[in-house]
Scaffold this active site. Structure first.
Site, PDB file in Angstrom:
ATOM      1  N   SER A  26       0.840  -1.217   0.000  1.00 24.86           N
ATOM      2  CA  SER A  26       0.000   0.000   0.000  1.00 24.86           C
ATOM      3  C   SER A  26       0.858   1.243   0.000  1.00 24.86           C
ATOM      4  CB  SER A  26      -0.871   0.110   1.261  1.00 24.86           C
ATOM      5  OG  SER A  26      -1.273  -1.098   1.745  1.00 24.86           O
ATOM      6  N   HIS A  57      -4.831  -0.451  -4.528  1.00 30.93           N
ATOM      7  CA  HIS A  57      -4.013  -1.578  -4.974  1.00 30.93           C
ATOM      8  C   HIS A  57      -4.433  -1.956  -6.395  1.00 30.93           C
ATOM      9  CE1 HIS A  57      -2.561  -2.852  -0.878  1.00 30.93           C
ATOM     10  NE2 HIS A  57      -3.650  -2.225  -0.521  1.00 30.93           N
ATOM     11  N   HIS A  79      -4.443 -10.191  -1.108  1.00 28.52           N
ATOM     12  CA  HIS A  79      -4.441 -10.395   0.349  1.00 28.52           C
ATOM     13  C   HIS A  79      -5.406 -11.530   0.729  1.00 28.52           C
ATOM     14  CE1 HIS A  79      -3.221  -6.155  -0.107  1.00 28.52           C
ATOM     15  NE2 HIS A  79      -2.496  -6.365   0.979  1.00 28.52           N
ATOM     16  N   TYR A  81      -7.207 -11.538   3.315  1.00 32.97           N
ATOM     17  CA  TYR A  81      -8.456 -10.985   3.874  1.00 32.97           C
ATOM     18  C   TYR A  81      -9.486 -10.653   2.800  1.00 32.97           C
ATOM     19  CZ  TYR A  81      -6.382  -6.383   2.861  1.00 32.97           C
ATOM     20  OH  TYR A  81      -5.798  -5.308   2.244  1.00 32.97           O
ATOM     21  N   GLU A  82      -9.060 -10.641   1.542  1.00 37.21           N
ATOM     22  CA  GLU A  82     -10.020 -10.421   0.454  1.00 37.21           C
ATOM     23  C   GLU A  82     -10.848 -11.680   0.183  1.00 37.21           C
ATOM     24  OE1 GLU A  82      -8.216  -8.008  -2.993  1.00 37.21           O
ATOM     25  OE2 GLU A  82      -6.486  -8.817  -1.943  1.00 37.21           O
ATOM     26  N   ALA A 109       3.057  -2.240   3.954  1.00 37.04           N
ATOM     27  CA  ALA A 109       2.810  -1.208   4.955  1.00 37.04           C
ATOM     28  C   ALA A 109       2.567  -1.953   6.257  1.00 37.04           C
ATOM     29  CB  ALA A 109       1.587  -0.396   4.577  1.00 37.04           C
ATOM     30  N   MET A 207      -0.756  -7.280   7.255  1.00 32.97           N
ATOM     31  CA  MET A 207      -1.726  -8.282   6.786  1.00 32.97           C
ATOM     32  C   MET A 207      -1.301  -8.951   5.467  1.00 32.97           C
ATOM     33  SD  MET A 207      -5.091  -5.939   7.430  1.00 32.97           S
ATOM     34  CE  MET A 207      -5.200  -4.871   8.879  1.00 32.97           C
ATOM     35  N   SER A 208      -0.004  -9.028   5.234  1.00 30.98           N
ATOM     36  CA  SER A 208       0.421  -9.594   3.946  1.00 30.98           C
ATOM     37  C   SER A 208       1.789 -10.253   4.073  1.00 30.98           C
ATOM     38  CB  SER A 208       0.489  -8.476   2.899  1.00 30.98           C
ATOM     39  OG  SER A 208       1.540  -7.572   3.216  1.00 30.98           O
ATOM     40  N   ASN A 231       2.164   3.647  10.786  1.00 30.58           N
ATOM     41  CA  ASN A 231       1.486   4.042  12.031  1.00 30.58           C
ATOM     42  C   ASN A 231       2.047   3.232  13.186  1.00 30.58           C
ATOM     43  OD1 ASN A 231      -0.117   1.870  10.444  1.00 30.58           O
ATOM     44  ND2 ASN A 231      -0.716   1.539  12.569  1.00 30.58           N
ATOM     45  N   HIS A 243      -7.195   3.542   7.188  1.00 32.96           N
ATOM     46  CA  HIS A 243      -6.547   3.143   5.939  1.00 32.96           C
ATOM     47  C   HIS A 243      -6.003   4.377   5.208  1.00 32.96           C
ATOM     48  CE1 HIS A 243      -5.543   0.810   2.435  1.00 32.96           C
ATOM     49  NE2 HIS A 243      -6.420   1.431   1.668  1.00 32.96           N
TER      50      HIS A 243
HETATM   51  N1  HPA Z   1      -1.863  -3.280  11.477  1.00 31.50           N
HETATM   52  C1  HPA Z   1      -1.979  -4.155  10.464  1.00 31.50           C
HETATM   53  N2  HPA Z   1      -1.682  -3.845   9.215  1.00 31.50           N
HETATM   54  C2  HPA Z   1      -1.225  -2.602   8.968  1.00 31.50           C
HETATM   55  C3  HPA Z   1      -1.076  -1.657   9.980  1.00 31.50           C
HETATM   56  C4  HPA Z   1      -1.409  -2.022  11.311  1.00 31.50           C
HETATM   57  O1  HPA Z   1      -1.311  -1.230  12.265  1.00 31.50           O
HETATM   58  N3  HPA Z   1      -0.595  -0.524   9.403  1.00 31.50           N
HETATM   59  C5  HPA Z   1      -0.459  -0.808   8.076  1.00 31.50           C
HETATM   60  N4  HPA Z   1      -0.842  -2.057   7.811  1.00 31.50           N
END
Ligand code: HPA
Length: 268
Positions: A26, A57, A79, A81-82, A109, A207-208, A231, A243
């Site tokens: 991302s 994406h 991903h 989660y998709e 990310a 998440m990847s 973050n 996001h």
């Molecule tokens: N958690 C999970 N996935 C992420 C995060 C997070 O804080 N930041 C960017 N992708």
């Protein structure tokens, strides 16, 4: 199916022979703009290729030159989660191997679990914790493509990492190194989960990445991975997770990562 996907990609790229694949996370799509003489293939043009559904994406392969090296760039990853089965990711990576990819560079990310590694940092992945409960290698193993029980003790190649560390130092690019923990998502973590992951030994959460890396290692590729810290993990920062914020910070930090990748590609 692996063969079929590989053949379609090969047919579109003609005599290009990339040995390095780069998966963009991302906010890192900008890297793709720097690829020279690109051949672009939308995922929908490849029969059997999964589609990415996340905003931000776009789903395409871009094959061309980056700093004088031919690379295959995957913009818009798949991903779990998709709703994709992890074996779909295996299919993609094995098809890349079939067309001659020997090295995988993954970017993502991620949220930081460490107050000393703030948003905007780049973390080179030294190891991972697969907390997703999923694995792309589940199923009947094709011994011709990789072993049933692959060794992952050097999944993120030590020698390459030590070269990258030296380069970052020489170039004055601040580079963290740490353990990436993969959750399935799609929700951001609770504050309790973040505290737990810290105890488990993770430095960043996302998440990847883990499925791609497992498939790549299985098929004998060398792997290099980077997290762009967008973050702090839930509970470590005042504001709620979003996001949009992830994308914004990813865009900012990606410039540093592009610089590092440019110099690194010459050396690896
Ligand atoms: N958690 C999970 N996935 C992420 C995060 C997070 O804080 N930041 C960017 N992708």
């Amino acid at each position: 199916m692996i063969e079929k996907i590989a053949q379609q990609i090969q047919a579109k790229i003609g005599n290009k022979k990339p040995k390095i694949a780069l998966i963009l996370g991302s906010g890192l799509g900008k890297i793709a703009e720097e690829i020279k003489n690109p051949v672009t293939i939308g995922y929908e043009e490849i029969d059997g290729f999964p589609r990415s559904t996340v905003s931000g994406h776009a789903g395409k392969l871009i094959i061309g030159e980056f700093e004088g090296k031919e690379i295959l760039c995957m913009q818009g990853r798949i991903h779990l989660y998709e709703g994709h089965e992890p074996q779909k990711i295996d299919l993609i990576i094995k098809a890349f191997r079939k067309i001659g990819i020997e090295q995988l560079i993954v970017t993502n990310a991620a949220g930081s679990l460490n107050l000393d590694m703030p948003a905007g940092s780049i973390m080179m992945i030294s190891d991972h914790i697969n907390f997703s409960g999923k694995n792309p290698l589940i199923g009947v193993n094709n011994d011709a493509l990789g072993p049933r029980f692959p060794d992952v003790s050097n999944a993120y190649d030590r020698d390459i990492r030590s070269k990258i560390k030296k380069i970052a130092q020489q170039e004055n690019i601040k580079l963290y190194e740490g353990v990436y923990l993969m959750v399935l998502g799609p929700n951001f973590e609770t504050a309790a989960e973040i505290r737990a992951f810290k105890v488990l030994g993770a430095d960043a959460v996302g998440m990847s990445t883990v499925p791609e890396v497992l498939s790549a290692v299985h098929s004998g590729m060398k792997v290099l991975g980077f997290s762009v810290i967008t973050n702090l993990g839930t509970g470590l920062q005042k504001q709620a997770q979003s996001h949009d914020e992830t994308m914004k910070e990813g865009n900012k930090a990606s410039q540093n990562l592009i610089s590092l990748l440019k110099i690194s590609l010459k050396e690896i």
